[in-house]
Every structure is written in structure tokens, then in C-alpha cells.
Design a protein around this motif. Structure first.
Motif, PDB file in Angstrom:
ATOM      1  N   ILE B 285      57.439  64.479  48.063  1.00  0.00           N
ATOM      2  CA  ILE B 285      56.859  63.642  49.473  1.00  0.00           C
ATOM      3  C   ILE B 285      56.789  64.801  50.419  1.00  0.00           C
ATOM      4  O   ILE B 285      57.743  65.846  50.525  1.00  0.00           O
ATOM      5  CB  ILE B 285      57.694  62.694  49.898  1.00  0.00           C
ATOM      6  CG1 ILE B 285      57.702  61.655  48.888  1.00  0.00           C
ATOM      7  CG2 ILE B 285      57.339  62.074  51.199  1.00  0.00           C
ATOM      8  CD1 ILE B 285      58.578  60.264  49.071  1.00  0.00           C
ATOM      9  N   GLU B 286      55.492  64.882  51.129  1.00  0.00           N
ATOM     10  CA  GLU B 286      55.395  66.029  52.160  1.00  0.00           C
ATOM     11  C   GLU B 286      55.208  65.083  53.433  1.00  0.00           C
ATOM     12  O   GLU B 286      54.724  64.245  53.574  1.00  0.00           O
ATOM     13  CB  GLU B 286      54.088  66.682  51.938  1.00  0.00           C
ATOM     14  CG  GLU B 286      54.351  67.681  50.666  1.00  0.00           C
ATOM     15  CD  GLU B 286      55.501  68.942  50.688  1.00  0.00           C
ATOM     16  OE1 GLU B 286      55.848  69.064  51.706  1.00  0.00           O
ATOM     17  OE2 GLU B 286      55.807  69.200  49.594  1.00  0.00           O
ATOM     18  N   ARG B 287      55.740  65.838  54.574  1.00  0.00           N
ATOM     19  CA  ARG B 287      55.578  65.058  55.857  1.00  0.00           C
ATOM     20  C   ARG B 287      54.417  65.350  56.616  1.00  0.00           C
ATOM     21  O   ARG B 287      53.864  64.921  57.454  1.00  0.00           O
ATOM     22  CB  ARG B 287      56.829  65.281  56.960  1.00  0.00           C
ATOM     23  CG  ARG B 287      58.114  64.816  56.158  1.00  0.00           C
ATOM     24  CD  ARG B 287      59.246  64.862  57.341  1.00  0.00           C
ATOM     25  NE  ARG B 287      58.914  64.044  58.472  1.00  0.00           N
ATOM     26  CZ  ARG B 287      59.910  63.652  59.071  1.00  0.00           C
ATOM     27  NH1 ARG B 287      61.232  63.809  58.867  1.00  0.00           N
ATOM     28  NH2 ARG B 287      59.502  62.764  60.152  1.00  0.00           N
ATOM     29  N   SER B 288      53.810  66.403  55.998  1.00  0.00           N
ATOM     30  CA  SER B 288      52.593  66.927  56.634  1.00  0.00           C
ATOM     31  C   SER B 288      51.427  66.852  55.647  1.00  0.00           C
ATOM     32  O   SER B 288      51.806  67.023  54.441  1.00  0.00           O
ATOM     33  CB  SER B 288      52.742  68.306  57.439  1.00  0.00           C
ATOM     34  OG  SER B 288      53.166  69.091  56.417  1.00  0.00           O
ATOM     35  N   PRO B 289      50.079  66.710  56.006  1.00  0.00           N
ATOM     36  CA  PRO B 289      48.956  66.698  55.073  1.00  0.00           C
ATOM     37  C   PRO B 289      49.025  67.890  54.223  1.00  0.00           C
ATOM     38  O   PRO B 289      49.064  68.964  54.584  1.00  0.00           O
ATOM     39  CB  PRO B 289      47.897  66.668  55.947  1.00  0.00           C
ATOM     40  CG  PRO B 289      48.250  66.293  57.239  1.00  0.00           C
ATOM     41  CD  PRO B 289      49.785  66.597  57.220  1.00  0.00           C
ATOM     42  N   VAL B 290      48.726  67.735  52.948  1.00  0.00           N
ATOM     43  CA  VAL B 290      48.743  68.763  51.847  1.00  0.00           C
ATOM     44  C   VAL B 290      47.372  68.520  51.288  1.00  0.00           C
ATOM     45  O   VAL B 290      46.986  67.406  50.858  1.00  0.00           O
ATOM     46  CB  VAL B 290      49.926  68.744  50.849  1.00  0.00           C
ATOM     47  CG1 VAL B 290      51.193  69.407  51.604  1.00  0.00           C
ATOM     48  CG2 VAL B 290      50.005  67.497  50.334  1.00  0.00           C
ATOM     49  N   ALA B 291      46.734  69.695  50.837  1.00  0.00           N
ATOM     50  CA  ALA B 291      45.594  69.721  50.062  1.00  0.00           C
ATOM     51  C   ALA B 291      45.756  68.892  48.867  1.00  0.00           C
ATOM     52  O   ALA B 291      46.811  69.016  48.006  1.00  0.00           O
ATOM     53  CB  ALA B 291      45.068  70.956  49.771  1.00  0.00           C
ATOM     54  N   GLY B 292      44.737  67.575  48.692  1.00  0.00           N
ATOM     55  CA  GLY B 292      44.711  66.846  47.467  1.00  0.00           C
ATOM     56  C   GLY B 292      46.045  65.815  47.482  1.00  0.00           C
ATOM     57  O   GLY B 292      46.230  64.907  46.598  1.00  0.00           O
ATOM     58  N   GLY B 293      46.781  65.748  48.546  1.00  0.00           N
ATOM     59  CA  GLY B 293      47.809  65.114  48.594  1.00  0.00           C
ATOM     60  C   GLY B 293      47.265  63.480  48.825  1.00  0.00           C
ATOM     61  O   GLY B 293      46.262  63.367  49.525  1.00  0.00           O
ATOM     62  N   LEU B 294      48.035  62.451  48.578  1.00  0.00           N
ATOM     63  CA  LEU B 294      47.578  61.124  48.680  1.00  0.00           C
ATOM     64  C   LEU B 294      48.486  60.659  49.905  1.00  0.00           C
ATOM     65  O   LEU B 294      49.574  60.544  49.879  1.00  0.00           O
ATOM     66  CB  LEU B 294      48.182  60.089  47.431  1.00  0.00           C
ATOM     67  CG  LEU B 294      47.624  58.814  47.502  1.00  0.00           C
ATOM     68  CD1 LEU B 294      46.006  58.903  47.177  1.00  0.00           C
ATOM     69  CD2 LEU B 294      48.430  58.116  46.201  1.00  0.00           C
TER      70      LEU B 294
END
Lengths: 294, 363, 278
Positions: B285-294
Motif C-alpha cells: 500500500i502506498e500513500r501517494s500515487p504510483v505508476a500502475g497503482g490501483l
């Protein structure tokens, strides 16, 4: 490997075929000679002299009065058996009290006592030399060698049937449903009418069928107390005895065939009720969530 | 003794219990037949034991035809889920039974029987119960006696049908470790049936995953868990998130990215209907947008022992993620928060022709 | 005392006790009252009279023989009904209850007719010089008829309840089918078999209706005790009848106790005795 090959393999828990066939033949042969043949013989003997003679034997006034007496006695004892059976089963199955096993044994007693002894016991109480004999004679009440004696003896012989059927049934059902009904505010009668009775109705009917068969067929006890007064205190089984002892084979077997027919009706009714009871428990099981099936 | 199963089929009326089963069990292995209720695993075990006859196919013991042998001639030890101890015999007599029913020529003398039974009872650590009756034992004790009884005839194969199914969790864990040790000491082949994936993965050398009368996968516990061959195996072994690629474009992309990395088996479709499987603990889980993240929103956070389970929603789909406690503390997730999900390991299968809801324990 | 949740305890138990008192205890006390007019020596003389002793021999001998026959064939019939498929099974199963449903007098005259010298069965038996009707053998036939359902109906549920795993376990341990039956199955159903045989015996000892027609009723040879009671009664020998009735009654109680003990034993024989078992 072809499918036919596996047919030669026996399941681990089955007997060899010759054993199965031998046992089946022995079992069926035994049942044929001891049950099938006698049942067949009753009807063959009854119709041995042809239909007209058969009907004539049944139209005989003594035969008819015996049939009516038998039916009357059976109907008369029915409500007593039902009320006693339900009451005894209610007390025994739903409550704990001291002396319960003694009570259950007492209920079994008529099954253990010879019907002749049962009949004799009532002679000793109500007969001319009996405990209440002089008092009854003084008040001109006839019990022994009269209808009341037959009824009392039949009551004694038949009272365990309904209770014996209901006690295990009601014990198995437990008292959760009744307690739920009471906690929801049902009165005793409402609880019985709406919860208990629907649960025991088939068992009750089963007991009634068995008791009824015995009531109509009882011979030993009734024979002792009835006095064999023709047209008055002769039940159908006693009538059969009298005709048979008079070498009136057709007459005896004609009356016997009526009783055998009643027995067959009893067996059919019993089978149907058993089937209903099984079906009801099966639907109950099916309604529960499925257990692991493997 | 090795067991070979060749094309075994079995029907019960219209129900196909087993469909053309092929399986080799080499000598000395402990094999688990794993699958949901009704998958045919118990039927297969009973066919090996000779208690059920197959409609078609062959069973070979050490390469020799055994399909038509009667159960008593197969020299297999069978342990039942509900023990099937002889109620009217003492523990001693139960274990001695197999020796006492031997033909007179092969039957050991009484002293020998006594010695062997007591040895076995010591092996299962219950020699002090020899004179008891089965009804006086606990479930775990009964199952150990059942094992001793099966071992008394010195079988070359030990078959166990849900041996721990009727026991409570603690006893079950103890007994399965004990079974593993016993198997290693006895040098026999063992096959046990279970519907408990944890049990199969912990105890067995090899796991045979079955579903609807067919074998889905055969492999070591590690193989079947980390590299499931079919969607069913994926779902049956542990929790999993399933994504339909058509619906979730972003995840299909990730799936394809995974394919480049070699995680997707050959023949997996790069286009069209496909399903992506991701284990809850394989998602970051990431708190900021990541490439290809949902992008999804946090619905609920539960701390369950050593892990923290996060329920998230992407549109109407629910996604489950398992984090370590440390990572959860680091993230400090709150309900309703927007986050971005990144899978570490994805497996893509062609969309199935039949629904998958069977099995799928834990979702 | 704990308050009872369900209603009707007092009413149902009270009714049961009153009903039983009127129908059982009162008559039995009448018997005791009558018996009290007898000294023990008088009682003993009647109870051990020549004819009485002979009647016990006939009654118990025939009952024992019939119970033994039913033990063997009842087991076969029950086994067959539970385990083997055959056409008409439901009909046969229902027929087993015929002796419960058929009035004993009907059974009596029918068996007497069948086994008489000119009857369907008696004809063939007499060709071998074996007279059945009007001999003690006839009594055995009637008592076998009466007792059969007790054995079959006691055994059937027990055989149905045998877990197939038990037999499979025996087979996988190398036992032959016969060994499995003798060592595993028979011990499991033996208490039920014994109970059924005792029930059949108990019923046979008191049986009257089906026996008197086929027995011939020769004093000292084929006269059963219940019939002796009735003939004493018909001769207005109430005291004699009472003495014999007491003998019968005591035996009934012993048999009832035996059945209850058997059932208790069957249910508890391998239960925990130490209380240690979990």
C-alpha cells in the motif's frame, strides 16, 4: 482395464454371494412357513365352503353381536389409553423425579404378566368370592362375567402401548420447544395444542394403532373375565374359540378372517405411519445445513 | 511399497466422483490428498484400500496388479476419521486383532502377539491404557490406538482418512507432527486425506490437490502454494484477491507487467478475458500515487495477531491486503483514506469457463 | 425445590399414579389379600403339585425351545432384512409384525389346522412319523410364532446402526468375513440378541390364546401353566388358581428385571468405570 473386470471384485464388507443367497432363502423360508402360510390359511379355510357359507357364518346374530361388542370395547378404551399415554409420557419425559424408573417398569408390567393372570386378578377383586364381591352383589352391580369386566381387563392389557411409544419420542425431542413456547407467553393448553401435539402426533397414532389391535384381539384376559355368555359377553376372539371347539370350522375361520383382516389393516396403517415418521425426521435433517459429506 | 494409479474412474449414479485419475506414490513418501468436500479424495483413498471398487482403471502396488485384490489381501493399514475401534474389545485386543485373525500358519504365538502389541502401544505412548475400553479414551488417544492397530499387521502402506478431522485444534496440531515423525521412523508409504490446507502443507512431502473428481496439481507444499497451477489451487490454498482484467484495466496492465517478469505461465492470454490472482500479503500500500497503482479507499483496518488486515474498495470490488505490524504503523491508515495498491506477485489465468466459487477457503 | 418451567407436572404425574394404582396396584393387592388366606405349606403344596410341576416343565421347556429357535432364525431374518436387497422387502418387513397384530386365538386355530394330521404342513410331517399338533411340539410352534417379532425388531435397529467402518477396519486388518462376523459383529449385536430372546421367552411363558388350540392340553404332558390356572378357576378352586398365579407373577417380575438389567448392561458395559476418561 475394462469396467466389467471390476464386477468380479467383492466389496470389503459383503458376504460371498452363496452366503447371501442361502441366508435370504433360509430367512424367507422361515417367514413363509411361520407367518405367510398361517395368514393364507385363515382365508383359505374361511372360504373353504364357498362364499355363501362364509357370508352366512358372518350374518349369524351371535357373530354379529360379537363383532359389535369387540368394536365397542376397542372404541371405549381408546380415549383412556390416549389420555393415560400422553399424561404418563409428559411426566416421565419432561420432568425429573424420584422413582421414575420404577414407574416406567410398572408401565411395562402388562407386557410381562400372563394375560390369564391379569384376568384372574380382576376375578379376585370383583368376583363373587373377591374382595369387593359381596358389596357388588349387594348393590346388584355385575363386573365379572359382564361388560365392565371385559373393559377393565382390556384397559389393563392395552394401557402401556401409547405411553411406551411416546416416552422415548418425547425424551428425544427434549423440552426446548415447550420452554420456548412458555417463555413466549403460551398457556399450558396452548403450548400442548400448538407445540407438543404436532410433534408427537405420529407417535401417538402409532401407539393407538398397536393398542387398538391388542384391544380387539385380546383373548386370555378377556376369556377369564367374560364368562363366555353367547350374544352378551362374547367378543369376536372368544366367538372364534367357541365355534372352533364345536367343530364349526367354517364359522370359526369366517370370524377369524375378520380379525385377520383387521390385523392386515393394522399392519398397513402401522407401515404408513412408520413411513410418515421417517419422512418427517428426514425432512428435518434435510433442513439443517449439510454436514461434510465425505 | 509404491502405489501407481492408472486411469481410475468412479461414478455414483450420475455423480462423477473420480475422473481418469493418474497418480504415482513412490515408496516412503507421505502424500496428502487435499480438496474440498465431495472432490473425490476419500473415494480415491478407499479405492486404494480396496473398500470401494473403481468403475475403470488400475491400481498397482510395487508395479504388481492389485485392482482386484480384496481389502484383506492388500496389506494396507487404514485409519478412519472416526477411529472405528472395536467397542467391545480392550485397547490391547483392538491392536492385537490383526494378528489374531491371521491364518493359523502365519499367526504369531501368544507371547509374540503380546510383545508386539505392547511395543506398538509404547510407540504411540499409550501402553498404560492397554486394559481400557475405547469409550474410556479421549479422541486423540483413540486415534493413536487406531494407528497402532493399523500398524500391527506391518502394512507397507498406511492410508489415513481425515485422521485428525474429529479432533480439536490443539490435539490436531500435536498429532500431525507426531504422525510425521512416526512416518519417518516406520519407512512406509503413507497417504492421508484432508480438507485442511494447513495440515497438508505442514505434514506432507507432496500434496495432491483435487477438485470435482480430478487432480488439479501435484507438487511439494512449497510448489503448490507459491506456484499454483490452476485458479482453483490458488483459491483453495490461502486467501487471494481475484481481479477480472477487462473490468480493472489498471490491474490487467500490472498483470502484463508481471508476465514480462515471467510470473505468468506460458499460454496465458495477454489480451481478452483474464483473471489476475494476488495474495493479500503480496500487495503493497502506498500513500501517494504510483505508476500502475490501483487507486482505492480504505474501508476497515483490523489488527489480527502478528498481521494487520486492511479492507479496501476499488469501485464496488473489495480488496484484502495483509501488512506486517511495522508497515501498518508506518502507513498509519485511516478509514476513508485514498491509497494506491501495488502488487508484488501476480498470477494471470484465462477466465474460467465455470464459476470459481467452490473452494476458495477464507475469502 | 427448583421451580419447574413447564406446566402440568403435578397433573400428569398425579393422573398417571392414580390410573396405575386403580389398574395395577389395587388388583395386585387383591391377589395378595387372597393369597394371605393361604398358609405357606398350603401354597407350597399347590405350587409344587405334580400337575403344576409338569405344567412348569412344559411351559418353560417349550418357551425356551421357541426362544432359541427365534434367536437363530430371528437373527437370520433381521440380518436379511437390513443387509440384503430382494423384491418385496417392504412387504416382508411389514409381515414380521403379524404376530403382534393377529389375535392370538386366530393364530391358535390356524396353526392347529395347519399342523393337524390332515393339515397342509402336518400331513407332510406325519409322513415322517412326526406329530406336531396336540403334542408339546405344537406348543413350540405356537410360541415360535408369537415370539419372532420380539427378536427381529430388537435386532434390526442394532444391525442398522453398525458403522460400516468397523467392518472395513476388520477387513483391512486381514480378517475374513466369517472372522469379522464372529469377532466383531456378533459381540456388537449380542446384547440385543439376548434381550430379544428374553423378551420372546417372557412373552411365551405367559402365552395362552395361541397355545391352547394346538397343544392338546393333556395334563402332565402338554398342559401349560396358564391353562392349569384357568381349569382350576373353572373348578371354582380360586385358591389353587391364586397360588399358581403368584408363581407366574414372580417369574414375570424376574424376567422383567432380567430384560431391564440386560438393556442397562448393553448400554453401559464398556462405559467409563474410573471416571477418569475424557
Amino acid at each position: 482395464m475394462s469396467a466389467t473386470g471390476s464386477l468380479s471384485v467383492r466389496k470389503a464388507t459383503a458376504e460371498p454371494r452363496w452366503v447371501r443367497w442361502t441366508l435370504t432363502a433360509v430367512g424367507l423360508g422361515f417367514l413363509f412357513f411361520f407367518l405367510g402360510l398361517p395368514l393364507l390359511a385363515v382365508f383359505v379355510e374361511a372360504f373353504a365352503a364357498g362364499m355363501p357359507k362364509y357370508l352366512e357364518a358372518l350374518a349369524d346374530p351371535e357373530a354379529r353381536s360379537a363383532i359389535w361388542l369387540t368394536l365397542f370395547v376397542a372404541l371405549f378404551v381408546l380415549p383412556f389409553n390416549v389420555i393415560f399415554g400422553v399424561a404418563a409420557a409428559w411426566a416421565i419425559a419432561k420432568f425429573e423425579f424420584r422413582g421414575k424408573s420404577l414407574l416406567v417398569t410398572l408401565i411395562d408390567l402388562p407386557f410381562a404378566v400372563s394375560p390369564v393372570v391379569a384376568g384372574l386378578v380382576f376375578i379376585l377383586i370383583f368376583g363373587a368370592q373377591g374382595v369387593f364381591g359381596p358389596w357388588l352383589a349387594a348393590h346388584d352391580i355385575k363386573v365379572v362375567f359382564a361388560l365392565p369386566g371385559i373393559i377393565i381387563a382390556t384397559l389393563f392389557i392395552t394401557f402401556p402401548f401409547v405411553a411406551r411409544e411416546l416416552i422415548p419420542l418425547m425424551q428425544a425431542q427434549g423440552k426446548d420447544e415447550e420452554e420456548a413456547a412458555v417463555s413466549l407467553g403460551a398457556t399450558g393448553w396452548q403450548m400442548f395444542r400448538r407445540v407438543t401435539l404436532p410433534n408427537i402426533k405420529w407417535g401417538l397414532l402409532y401407539g393407538v394403532i398397536l393398542a387398538n389391535a391388542r384391544a380387539m384381539g385380546e383373548f386370555g384376559a378377556v376369556s377369564v373375565v367374560s364368562g363366555h355368555i353367547r350374544g352378551e359377553t362374547n367378543t369376536l376372539p372368544l366367538h372364534v374359540e367357541i365355534l372352533y371347539n364345536e367343530y364349526n370350522q367354517v364359522g370359526a375361520f369366517a370370524s377369524a378372517s375378520v380379525l385377520a383382516l383387521l390385523a392386515l389393516v393394522t399392519l398397513v396403517a402401522k407401515t404408513v405411519v412408520e413411513w410418515r415418521m421417517r419422512k418427517e425426521t428426514e425432512t428435518l435433517d434435510a433442513a439443517l445445513p449439510p454436514e461434510k459429506t465425505e | 511399497m509404491s502405489i501407481e494409479i492408472r486411469g481410475i474412474g468412479k461414478r455414483f449414479g450420475n455423480f462423477v466422483a473420480l475422473d481418469d485419475i493418474q497418480l504415482d506414490i513412490p515408496t516412503g513418501e507421505l502424500v496428502a490428498l487435499l480438496g474440498p468436500s465431495g472432490c473425490g479424495k476419500t473415494t480415491l483413498l478407499r479405492i486404494i484400500a480396496g473398500m470401494e471398487t473403481a468403475d475403470s482403471g488400475q491400481v498397482l502396488f510395487s508395479g504388481a496388479e492389485a485392482t482386484h485384490l480384496h481389502a484383506r489381501e492388500r496389506k494396507v493399514g487404514f485409519v478412519f476419521q472416526h477411529y472405528a475401534l472395536f467397542r467391545h474389545m480392550s485397547v490391547f485386543e483392538n491392536v492385537a486383532f490383526g494378528l489374531r485373525v491371521k491364518p493359523r500358519k502365519e499367526r504369531p504365538p501368544e507371547a509374540e502377539i503380546r510383545r508386539r502389541v505392547m511395543d506398538l502401544l509404547k510407540l504411540v505412548q499409550l501402553d498404560w491404557l492397554a486394559e481400557r475400553y475405547p469409550s474410556q479414551l479421549s479422541g486423540g488417544q483413540r486415534q493413536r490406538i487406531a494407528l497402532a492397530r493399523a500398524l500391527a499387521v506391518e502394512p507397507e502402506v498406511l492410508l489415513l482418512d481425515e485422521p485428525f478431522g474429529a479432533l480439536d485444534t490443539k490435539v490436531r496440531k500435536e498429532l500431525r507432527r507426531w504422525l510425521r515423525r512416526l512416518h519417518d521412523e516406520m519407512h512406509i508409504s503413507s497417504v492421508f486425506v484432508t480438507h485442511d490446507q494447513e495440515e497438508a502443507l505442514e505434514v506432507a512431502d507432496r500434496v495432491v490437490v483435487m477438485n470435482r473428481g480430478k487432480i488439479e496439481q501435484i507438487g511439494t507444499p512449497d510448489e503448490v502454494y507459491s506456484n499454483p497451477a490452476t485458479p482453483f489451487v490458488y483459491q483453495f490454498l490461502g486467501n487471494v484477491n481475484v481481479f477480472h482484467s477487462r473490468v480493472h484495466g489498471a490491474w490487467a496492465e500490472i498483470g502484463r507487467a508481471g508476465a514480462e517478469g515471467g510470473a505468468v505461465p506460458e499460454g496465458s492470454p495477454a489480451h481478452g478475458d483474464a483473471m489476475a490472482f494476488v495474495r493479500p500479503h503480496d500487495i503493497d500500500i502506498e500513500r501517494s500515487p504510483v505508476a500502475g497503482g490501483l487507486e482505492s479507499s480504505v474501508q476497515d483496518v483490523h489488527a489480527i495477531g502478528p498481521v494487520v488486515r486492511v479492507e479496501l474498495a476499488h469501485g464496488s470490488e473489495l480488496i484484502e491486503v495483509e501488512l506486517t505490524r511495522e508497515r501498518a504503523t508506518e502507513l498509519a491508515l485511516a478509514k476513508g483514506q485514498q491509497v494506491w495498491l501495488r502488487p508484488r506477485q501476480v498470477k494471470v489465468f484465462a477466465a474460467p469457463t465455470q464459476p470459481l466459487e467452490e473452494g476458495g477457503s477464507g475469502i | 425445590m427448583q421451580r419447574r418451567v413447564l406446566p402440568g407436572f403435578g397433573l400428569s404425574l398425579g393422573y398417571t399414579l392414580v390410573y396405575l394404582s386403580l389398574l395395577i396396584l389395587l388388583p395386585l393387592s387383591g391377589l395378595a389379600f387372597k393369597a394371605s388366606s393361604l398358609s405357606f405349606d398350603q401354597f407350597w403344596d399347590i405350587a409344587t403339585g405334580e400337575r403344576a410341576l409338569a405344567s412348569y416343565r412344559v411351559t418353560f421347556g417349550a418357551s425356551l425351545a421357541a426362544a432359541a429357535i427365534n434367536g437363530v432364525f430371528g437373527l437370520v431374518v433381521a440380518w436379511m432384512l437390513v443387509r440384503y436387497p430382494f423384491p418385496g422387502k417392504r412387504f416382508v418387513d411389514a409381515l414380521v409384525d403379524l404376530p403382534f397384530a393377529l389375535p392370538t386365538a386366530v393364530a391358535g386355530i390356524t396353526l392347529a389346522t395347519l399342523y393337524a394330521g390332515n393339515g397342509w404342513i402336518g400331513r407332510h410331517l406325519e409322513a415322517f412319523g412326526w406329530k406336531v399338533a396336540y403334542t408339546p411340539y405344537g406348543i413350540v410352534v405356537a410360541l415360535t410364532f408369537i415370539g419372532l417379532p420380539f427378536v427381529v425388531r430388537t435386532l434390526q435397529p442394532v444391525i442398522e446402526d453398525i458403522e460400516p467402518e468397523i467392518e472395513e477396519a476388520a477387513a483391512s486388518l486381514g480378517a475374513s468375513r466369517l472372522q469379522t462376523f464372529v469377532r466383531v459383529l456378533l459381540p456388537a449385536i449380542f446384547p440385543a440378541l439376548l434381550t430379544g430372546v428374553t423378551l420372546a421367552f417372557s412373552r411365551a411363558v405367559g402365552e395362552y390364546g395361541s397355545v391352547i388350540f394346538i397343544a392338546g392340553n393333556m395334563p402332565l404332558i402338554s398342559e401349560i401353566t396358564p391353562l392349569l390356572i384357568i381349569s382350576k378357576l373353572e373348578q371354582y378352586d380360586v385358591v389353587g388358581a391364586t397360588a399358581l398365579a403368584i408363581v407366574m407373577l414372580v417369574l414375570s417380575f424376574i424376567l422383567l428385571l432380567a430384560v431391564n438389567t440386560l438393556q442397562w448392561w448393553a448400554a453401559n458395559r464398556h462405559k467409563a468405570t474410573s471416571g477418569e476418561a475424557r
